[in-house]
Design a protein around this motif. Structure first.
Motif, PDB file in Angstrom:
ATOM      1  N   THR A 107      31.055  34.153  44.052  1.00  0.00           N
ATOM      2  CA  THR A 107      30.381  34.336  42.758  1.00  0.00           C
ATOM      3  C   THR A 107      29.947  33.005  42.156  1.00  0.00           C
ATOM      4  O   THR A 107      30.780  32.090  42.035  1.00  0.00           O
ATOM      5  N   TYR A 130      33.783  45.771  38.065  1.00  0.00           N
ATOM      6  CA  TYR A 130      33.466  44.724  39.051  1.00  0.00           C
ATOM      7  C   TYR A 130      33.981  45.023  40.462  1.00  0.00           C
ATOM      8  O   TYR A 130      33.237  44.875  41.442  1.00  0.00           O
ATOM      9  N   ASP A 157      29.139  46.461  47.813  1.00  0.00           N
ATOM     10  CA  ASP A 157      28.711  45.369  48.717  1.00  0.00           C
ATOM     11  C   ASP A 157      29.230  45.606  50.130  1.00  0.00           C
ATOM     12  O   ASP A 157      28.504  45.463  51.114  1.00  0.00           O
ATOM     13  N   GLY A 170      40.429  35.143  50.208  1.00  0.00           N
ATOM     14  CA  GLY A 170      41.719  34.584  49.804  1.00  0.00           C
ATOM     15  C   GLY A 170      42.576  35.692  49.186  1.00  0.00           C
ATOM     16  O   GLY A 170      42.086  36.807  48.965  1.00  0.00           O
ATOM     17  N   ASP A 173      43.566  36.326  46.264  1.00  0.00           N
ATOM     18  CA  ASP A 173      43.192  36.880  44.955  1.00  0.00           C
ATOM     19  C   ASP A 173      42.231  38.066  45.060  1.00  0.00           C
ATOM     20  O   ASP A 173      42.062  38.806  44.086  1.00  0.00           O
ATOM     21  N   LYS A 215      36.840  28.097  39.534  1.00  0.00           N
ATOM     22  CA  LYS A 215      35.539  27.521  39.185  1.00  0.00           C
ATOM     23  C   LYS A 215      35.434  27.289  37.687  1.00  0.00           C
ATOM     24  O   LYS A 215      34.707  26.435  37.231  1.00  0.00           O
TER      25      LYS A 215
HETATM   26  P1  TYM Z   1      35.164  34.136  44.308  1.00  0.00           P
HETATM   27  O1  TYM Z   1      33.812  33.551  44.067  1.00  0.00           O
HETATM   28  O2  TYM Z   1      36.122  34.108  43.176  1.00  0.00           O
HETATM   29  O3  TYM Z   1      35.824  33.425  45.535  1.00  0.00           O
HETATM   30  C1  TYM Z   1      35.167  33.275  46.790  1.00  0.00           C
HETATM   31  C2  TYM Z   1      36.206  33.247  47.886  1.00  0.00           C
HETATM   32  O4  TYM Z   1      37.104  32.154  47.697  1.00  0.00           O
HETATM   33  C3  TYM Z   1      38.458  32.611  47.674  1.00  0.00           C
HETATM   34  N1  TYM Z   1      39.208  31.786  46.708  1.00  0.00           N
HETATM   35  C4  TYM Z   1      40.241  31.017  47.035  1.00  0.00           C
HETATM   36  N2  TYM Z   1      40.870  30.807  48.206  1.00  0.00           N
HETATM   37  C5  TYM Z   1      41.912  29.947  48.202  1.00  0.00           C
HETATM   38  N3  TYM Z   1      42.350  29.301  47.091  1.00  0.00           N
HETATM   39  C6  TYM Z   1      41.750  29.496  45.884  1.00  0.00           C
HETATM   40  N4  TYM Z   1      42.171  28.846  44.810  1.00  0.00           N
HETATM   41  C7  TYM Z   1      40.648  30.391  45.827  1.00  0.00           C
HETATM   42  N5  TYM Z   1      39.839  30.797  44.816  1.00  0.00           N
HETATM   43  C8  TYM Z   1      38.961  31.652  45.387  1.00  0.00           C
HETATM   44  C9  TYM Z   1      38.364  34.057  47.223  1.00  0.00           C
HETATM   45  O5  TYM Z   1      39.489  34.797  47.639  1.00  0.00           O
HETATM   46  C10 TYM Z   1      37.082  34.512  47.901  1.00  0.00           C
HETATM   47  O6  TYM Z   1      37.338  34.906  49.236  1.00  0.00           O
HETATM   48  N6  TYM Z   1      34.387  39.035  43.835  1.00  0.00           N
HETATM   49  C11 TYM Z   1      34.334  37.939  44.785  1.00  0.00           C
HETATM   50  C12 TYM Z   1      32.993  37.858  45.481  1.00  0.00           C
HETATM   51  C13 TYM Z   1      32.565  39.124  46.100  1.00  0.00           C
HETATM   52  C14 TYM Z   1      33.028  39.677  47.309  1.00  0.00           C
HETATM   53  C15 TYM Z   1      32.309  40.871  47.486  1.00  0.00           C
HETATM   54  C16 TYM Z   1      33.986  39.260  48.247  1.00  0.00           C
HETATM   55  C17 TYM Z   1      31.606  39.959  45.598  1.00  0.00           C
HETATM   56  N7  TYM Z   1      31.460  41.003  46.441  1.00  0.00           N
HETATM   57  C18 TYM Z   1      32.528  41.679  48.597  1.00  0.00           C
HETATM   58  C19 TYM Z   1      34.202  40.085  49.353  1.00  0.00           C
HETATM   59  C20 TYM Z   1      33.475  41.276  49.524  1.00  0.00           C
HETATM   60  C21 TYM Z   1      34.582  36.631  44.061  1.00  0.00           C
HETATM   61  O7  TYM Z   1      34.289  36.512  42.897  1.00  0.00           O
HETATM   62  O8  TYM Z   1      35.021  35.614  44.852  1.00  0.00           O
END
Ligand code: TYM
Length: 321
Positions: free
Chosen positions: A8, A122, A129, A141, A143, A192
């Motif tokens: 995102t 969400y 997706d 990850g 989360d 982020k």
């Molecule tokens: P987002 O943008 O928060 O994170 C993208 C990916 O990074 C991983 N991640 C982390 N991994 C390790 N340590 C961290 N601190 C950390 N922060 C984030 C997340 O687990 C993710 O894999 N909703 C999702 C995006 C999305 C999505 C989807 C994912 C939209 N549609 C369909 C999979 C399938 C998101 O906001 O990820």
């Protein structure tokens, strides 16, 4: 097998995103893979349109810079019509209780005076997706684990209520770096949103900024470098980062350094080298708008063509059309 995942553009891509997700997406390069910038998901909290547009472009360039095949990337809103349709059908497959139970909804919604309905729904859009593309594996990850679980539930329920249309996906979570923590506060995940925080290292940060952030990283009491996430969360986080960059285990990484100061220097240099090629390629692409636009249009066409038969089937079996 089809892998699919998204990121995102609610801020700059950080080291947790890179080590926990994007780097792994880039590692396998299967022609069926799909990775996308989930700009629709960036609208669940108050946002500025121009900033969203520019972050979407930046994150798209970072995915390509990390080495993901141009054929495999797209921007989510380029499929807004298709996703909007399936999202509605899936919202009508999901209960309010299921959506309200999601940890991210509870965390992000807590203490807010007003919350967008999109924050609640969400994970349903995430399911759209995933299910629309027939993805079998979703590399994320920790989360995002619970959201992929919801997509599994909705796929099963839809298939059993109306007919077999969707592949039931599963989350694939890495053994290391699945939850990188904030360098200034290891009780929180790196995020982020910590825009001004020195605790997040961004993929496009210059080497000196990266070194500065690691120098200021919070360590723990004592002076022994040991991998113990319970007793020494700050040190354990640095060791996990070092291990992920070097392809070893955090225990082996602990054996390779003698002091906290040496650990911070070593991990900073490892991260600088890990991110250097990504940053350089992403910056080049950001200077070449024509190429970025071309790749984006191609990715959108490919992803939409792939999604349509399954979307049509879902609308048909559920009584629409
Ligand atoms: P987002 O943008 O928060 O994170 C993208 C990916 O990074 C991983 N991640 C982390 N991994 C390790 N340590 C961290 N601190 C950390 N922060 C984030 C997340 O687990 C993710 O894999 N909703 C999702 C995006 C999305 C999505 C989807 C994912 C939209 N549609 C369909 C999979 C399938 C998101 O906001 O990820």
């Amino acid at each position: 097998m089809t892998r699919l995942s998204g990121i995102t553009p609610s801020g700059h891509v950080h080291l947790g995103n890179h080590l926990g997700a994007v780097r792994r997406w880039a590692a396998e390069r299967e022609p069926e893979d799909l990775f996308f910038v989930s700009d629709l998901h960036a609208m669940t909290a108050p946002h500025r349109p121009e900033r969203l547009r520019s972050l979407t472009r930046e994150v798209f360039a970072v995915l390509l810079g990390a080495g993901i095949e141009p054929d495999s990337v797209f921007v989510q809103s380029d499929l807004a019509y298709e996703l909007g349709a399936l999202n509605w059908v899936l919202e009508c497959t999901c209960t309010y209780g299921e959506a309200a139970r999601m940890i991210q909804f509870k965390e992000k919604g807590a203490g807010q005076e007003s919350v967008r309905v999109g924050l609640l729904t969400y994970p349903v859009l995430m399911a759209a997706d995933i299910l629309m593309q027939g993805a079998s594996e979703v590399p994320v990850g920790t989360d995002q684990d619970q959201h992929v679980e919801l997509a599994r539930t909705l796929a099963r329920r839809f298939n059993s209520n109306y007919g077999e249309v969707f592949v039931v996906p599963r989350a694939v979570v890495p053994k290391t770096a699945a939850r990188i923590r904030d360098l200034g506060d290891p009780s929180r995940k790196m995020a982020k949103s910590s825009q001004q925080s020195p605790g997040s290292v961004f993929v496009l940060d210059e080497p000196d900024a990266i070194r500065r952030k690691f120098r200021r990283a919070v360590t723990d009491g004592g002076d022994e470098v040991r991998y113990d996430p319970e007793a020494k969360p700050g040190v354990a986080n640095l060791l996990e980062i070092l291990a992920a960059c070097g392809g070893t285990s955090p225990y082996a990484a602990a054996d390779s350094v003698g002091s906290y100061a040496e650990l911070k220097d070593t991990v900073a240099e490892a991260v600088v080298e890990e991110l250097r090629p990504v940053r350089e390629r992403a910056r080049e692409l950001l200077d070449d708008s024509a190429e970025l636009d071309r790749v984006r249009a191609h990715g959108a066409k490919r992803a939409a063509e792939r999604a349509r038969p399954r979307l049509e089937a879902a609308l048909r079996v559920s009584g629409l059309r």
